[in-house]
Design a protein around this motif. Structure first.
Motif, PDB file in Angstrom:
ATOM      1  N   ALA A 443      49.014  33.457  40.857  1.00  0.00           N
ATOM      2  CA  ALA A 443      48.486  34.661  40.211  1.00  0.00           C
ATOM      3  C   ALA A 443      48.482  34.512  38.707  1.00  0.00           C
ATOM      4  N   PHE A 444      47.649  35.320  38.065  1.00  0.00           N
ATOM      5  CA  PHE A 444      47.677  35.431  36.611  1.00  0.00           C
ATOM      6  C   PHE A 444      47.444  36.876  36.227  1.00  0.00           C
ATOM      7  N   ASP A 445      47.891  37.242  35.051  1.00  0.00           N
ATOM      8  CA  ASP A 445      47.548  38.538  34.475  1.00  0.00           C
ATOM      9  C   ASP A 445      47.406  38.398  32.972  1.00  0.00           C
ATOM     10  N   VAL A 446      46.576  39.256  32.403  1.00  0.00           N
ATOM     11  CA  VAL A 446      46.361  39.300  30.954  1.00  0.00           C
ATOM     12  C   VAL A 446      46.382  40.763  30.544  1.00  0.00           C
ATOM     13  N   GLY A 447      46.941  41.039  29.378  1.00  0.00           N
ATOM     14  CA  GLY A 447      47.041  42.422  28.955  1.00  0.00           C
ATOM     15  C   GLY A 447      47.053  42.572  27.453  1.00  0.00           C
ATOM     16  N   VAL A 448      46.737  43.766  27.010  1.00  0.00           N
ATOM     17  CA  VAL A 448      46.771  44.104  25.596  1.00  0.00           C
ATOM     18  C   VAL A 448      47.429  45.463  25.438  1.00  0.00           C
ATOM     19  N   GLU A 449      48.271  45.599  24.407  1.00  0.00           N
ATOM     20  CA  GLU A 449      48.934  46.865  24.114  1.00  0.00           C
ATOM     21  C   GLU A 449      48.706  47.206  22.648  1.00  0.00           C
ATOM     22  N   TRP A 450      48.458  48.482  22.419  1.00  0.00           N
ATOM     23  CA  TRP A 450      48.226  48.962  21.050  1.00  0.00           C
ATOM     24  C   TRP A 450      49.105  50.168  20.803  1.00  0.00           C
ATOM     25  N   ASP A 465      45.206  39.170  38.984  1.00  0.00           N
ATOM     26  CA  ASP A 465      44.514  38.554  40.105  1.00  0.00           C
ATOM     27  C   ASP A 465      45.525  37.662  40.826  1.00  0.00           C
ATOM     28  N   GLN A 466      45.657  37.874  42.145  1.00  0.00           N
ATOM     29  CA  GLN A 466      46.642  37.102  42.906  1.00  0.00           C
ATOM     30  C   GLN A 466      46.072  36.699  44.259  1.00  0.00           C
ATOM     31  N   GLU A 467      46.362  35.466  44.673  1.00  0.00           N
ATOM     32  CA  GLU A 467      45.983  34.965  45.982  1.00  0.00           C
ATOM     33  C   GLU A 467      47.243  34.524  46.722  1.00  0.00           C
ATOM     34  N   THR A 468      47.328  34.930  47.984  1.00  0.00           N
ATOM     35  CA  THR A 468      48.459  34.554  48.828  1.00  0.00           C
ATOM     36  C   THR A 468      47.928  33.831  50.056  1.00  0.00           C
ATOM     37  N   GLU A 469      48.500  32.668  50.338  1.00  0.00           N
ATOM     38  CA  GLU A 469      48.081  31.874  51.485  1.00  0.00           C
ATOM     39  C   GLU A 469      49.205  31.800  52.520  1.00  0.00           C
ATOM     40  N   SER A 488      44.353  40.003  45.900  1.00  0.00           N
ATOM     41  CA  SER A 488      44.424  41.319  45.271  1.00  0.00           C
ATOM     42  C   SER A 488      44.064  41.190  43.793  1.00  0.00           C
ATOM     43  N   GLN A 489      43.255  42.126  43.352  1.00  0.00           N
ATOM     44  CA  GLN A 489      42.857  42.199  41.953  1.00  0.00           C
ATOM     45  C   GLN A 489      43.000  43.648  41.512  1.00  0.00           C
ATOM     46  N   GLY A 490      43.187  43.837  40.230  1.00  0.00           N
ATOM     47  CA  GLY A 490      43.293  45.216  39.787  1.00  0.00           C
ATOM     48  C   GLY A 490      43.560  45.366  38.314  1.00  0.00           C
ATOM     49  N   VAL A 491      43.697  46.622  37.932  1.00  0.00           N
ATOM     50  CA  VAL A 491      43.928  46.986  36.535  1.00  0.00           C
ATOM     51  C   VAL A 491      45.041  48.014  36.485  1.00  0.00           C
ATOM     52  N   ILE A 512      44.025  48.960  42.572  1.00  0.00           N
ATOM     53  CA  ILE A 512      44.321  47.731  43.304  1.00  0.00           C
ATOM     54  C   ILE A 512      43.273  47.541  44.397  1.00  0.00           C
ATOM     55  N   ASP A 513      42.584  46.410  44.336  1.00  0.00           N
ATOM     56  CA  ASP A 513      41.613  46.041  45.366  1.00  0.00           C
ATOM     57  C   ASP A 513      42.206  44.850  46.114  1.00  0.00           C
ATOM     58  N   ALA A 514      42.776  45.109  47.289  1.00  0.00           N
ATOM     59  CA  ALA A 514      43.464  44.078  48.059  1.00  0.00           C
ATOM     60  C   ALA A 514      42.812  43.928  49.420  1.00  0.00           C
TER      61      ALA A 514
END
Length: 615
Positions: A443-450, A465-469, A488-491, A512-514
């Motif tokens: 999986a990876f995630d990226v984010g920004v905070e202000w 975004d994460q993939e499980t096998e 699963s992907q999401g915000v 979450i779209d899983a």
């Protein structure tokens, strides 16, 4: 009549504080000062590249939670499922992952149930009174914490000893003939420190099977929790410490009924649960404090027994023994290296297994505003050999107002003892499935905070975004088998705004779209969840909060859809003096009728009032 009086009392507490609002000093942001213990590198929130949510003791007190499971629903990306309230089976899922893919730590010790099918943790009986902080680390954290952390980690830290001899006591009464009370005492000095606490709850409860379906039998709940923590300062460079959390809980529940909604209706069922999580640790420093060494032995034990019509129908036991060494070398201001070894011995219902691990984590700060982290871990399982997982993360304060995060990681989870030993007799099998393989994830995630210059406003957005096998699930032809691929992907969106000196607004939303490999959405997982909290803290004796929780539509296991729901809770507090405080809470103020799981009921409008003494 009792319930109406209680609700009126809470409403007076909640509304009175608004009328007495007055300016107060703004609270400072905690991002630069709070260390994330789950990072294993003592990083602050601005240094850790992974997405993390932190729920503090102040948050728990502000919203008046009697159950820790309700507090976890505050974290964006976390889904809570419970089979009825007050002791109903409760699970936590992070970003769509299964509950057994969430590792739970109490003071650094894994407490997942090795006797459970998926190896998950039972959150139903965790009382929040003795919790100092809950950290939710999202995404695969196997490099940090090993197997079971394939989807994320819930790290719970119990309360520390008081600075001076003192403590607190509280008592509250509420709807459904609920009584909750407890007390603590602690002290700290140059020699050492200690804290002891006891909390108890008893309630007639409500029917686990939804009352709207004609189920009117109350299902009671009782809980006793004892917590202890302390340490001895052995010298300038050494400390011996220990902690213990013991819980004994009894919960009534309802019976299987294939013809009823959710296949559940009134019945005489009861479960008794006893759990223990404890550790003892020795901390030593060397080289003028640059090398920190920790030797830890941890132990967790769980036992549960089910009864039907007063006769024992099921018994399960499991325990873990953990041996851990971690060294943290602070090379200089730019470089930190953590390394260590672990051995975990697990048993469940007479079967045993062992897992040996080596890990190394490296933090590099080329400039003050940039933190880079990398790590590797090798797990050697008795049954499945060696597996190596990696992780990298970055946190960059691009400006005084903007923080960027990114992380990538791998996860690994070996099949549980239950899955390896289960024989599906009604499947026509005579032995367990010998072809089971470990679950893996990436999986990876990226984010920004202000945040604004004055600190009044903050907002953050994270994409994951994460993939499980090889996900293990039950197959009616083979028992437990590797049958699922899940993506699963999401915000996740978070925000906070200090509207006035006495009014603070916080909110979060998660999408979450899983789906599994066939494109089917995962069951019991809403696409959308949200929380909104308005906290009032004027100058004067009154304080309180309004909390709105939203849970979107979700698919049931039978192919139908569970309706969305919104719940409004209100809390209020009145400080009589520096030592005595009155407090109250209304739950589900709008009397929303909803279900968290198909067929299982939830409380309508209800409440409690109490008094707390600090000494």
């Amino acid at each position: 009549m009792r319930t109406n009086v209680l609700l009126c009392g809470v409403a007076a507490l909640a509304l009175g504080q608004v009328a007495n609002a007055a300016p107060a000093d703004l609270s400072e942001t905690r991002l630069d000062t709070v260390n994330v213990e789950g990072s294993r590198l003592n990083q602050t929130e601005t240094e850790i590249g992974s997405s993390v949510s932190i729920i503090t003791a102040d948050d728990l007190e502000l919203l008046g939670f009697d159950f820790a499971i309700d507090a976890l629903a505050l974290a964006p990306g976390v889904t809570v499922n419970q089979n009825g309230s007050m002791g109903g089976t409760a699970s936590v899922r992070i970003r769509g992952n299964a509950s057994g893919q969430t590792l739970v730590l109490i003071d650094g010790v894994p407490v997942n149930d090795p006797s459970q099918a998926s190896g998950g943790y039972e959150f139903a009986y965790l009382d929040p009174e003795n919790i100092e902080r809950i950290e939710v680390l999202k995404g695969p954290q196997s490099t940090l914490w090993g197997t079971d952390a394939i989807g994320g980690v819930v790290s719970i830290t119990t309360k520390k000893p008081e600075q001076d001899l003192g403590g607190s006591a509280f008592a509250e009464v509420g709807s459904f003939n609920t009584v909750r009370a407890g007390g603590s005492v602690g002290n700290a000095n140059d020699l050492g420190d200690f804290r002891l606490a006891v909390t108890g709850t008893t309630s007639n409860g409500i029917s686990k099977a939804d009352e709207a379906n004609g189920n009117d039998e109350q299902d009671g709940y009782d809980n006793l929790t004892i917590s202890g923590k302390g340490g001895l300062n052995l010298g300038e460079n050494a400390r011996l410490s220990t902690s213990i959390l013991w819980t004994n809980a009894e919960s009534e529940y309802d019976s299987y009924d294939g013809g009823a909604q959710g296949s559940v209706s009134d019945g005489d069922e009861r479960t008794e649960n006893e759990s223990l999580a404890a550790n003892i640790a020795l901390d030593l420093t060397a080289f003028d404090g640059r090398l920190e060494n920790r030797f830890l032995f941890g132990y967790s034990d769980l036992e549960r027994e089910n009864f039907t019509d007063g006769v024992s129908s099921y018994l399960a036991e499991g325990d873990r023994q953990l041996y851990r060494y971690q060294g943290t070398l602070n090379i200089n201001e730019m470089n930190t290296l953590a390394f260590g070894a672990e051995r975990e011995e697990t048993s469940a219902n007479g079967d045993d297994r062992a897992l040996d691990s080596l890990f190394a984590l490296y933090e590099f700060k080329p400039v003050e505003s940039l933190t880079l982290t990398g790590g590797l871990r090798m797990d050697d399982d008795d049954d499945f050999g060696s597996e190596t997982t990696g992780r990298v993360a970055a946190a960059w304060r691009a400006t005084d107002n903007v923080l960027l995060r990114a992380s990538w990681g791998q996860g690994f989870k070996a099949p549980t003892i239950y899955q390896l030993t289960y024989i599906c007799t009604f499947c026509g099998l005579t032995e367990p499935n010998a072809d089971l393989q470990p679950e893996t994830s990436e999986a990876f995630d990226v984010g920004v905070e202000w945040r604004s210059n004055d600190g009044r406003a903050q907002i953050g957005v994270t994409y994951f975004d994460q993939e499980t096998e090889n996900q293990i699930d039950f197959d009616y032809s083979a028992g437990y088998a590797n049958i699922a691929y899940v993506e699963s992907q999401g915000v996740e969106i978070t925000g906070a705004f200090q509207a006035t000196d006495w009014l603070n607004l916080t909110a979060n939303y998660a999408y979450i779209d899983a789906e599994d490999g066939d494109g089917n959405e995962l069951t019991r997982l809403p696409e959308s969840t949200a929380n909104l909290t308005a906290a009032f803290d004027p100058e004067g004796p009154w304080s309180g909060a309004l909390h709105v929780r939203y849970n979107g539509e979700e698919a049931n296991t039978n192919g139908t859809t569970l309706d969305s729901w919104t719940r409004l809770d209100v809390t209020g507090r009145y400080a009589v003096n520096d030592s005595i405080e009155l407090y109250g809470r209304i739950e589900n103020l709008t009397d929303e009728e909803y279900q968290q799981i198909l067929g299982y009921g939830t409380p309508g409008i209800s409440g409690s009032v109490g008094v707390r003494l600090r000494y």
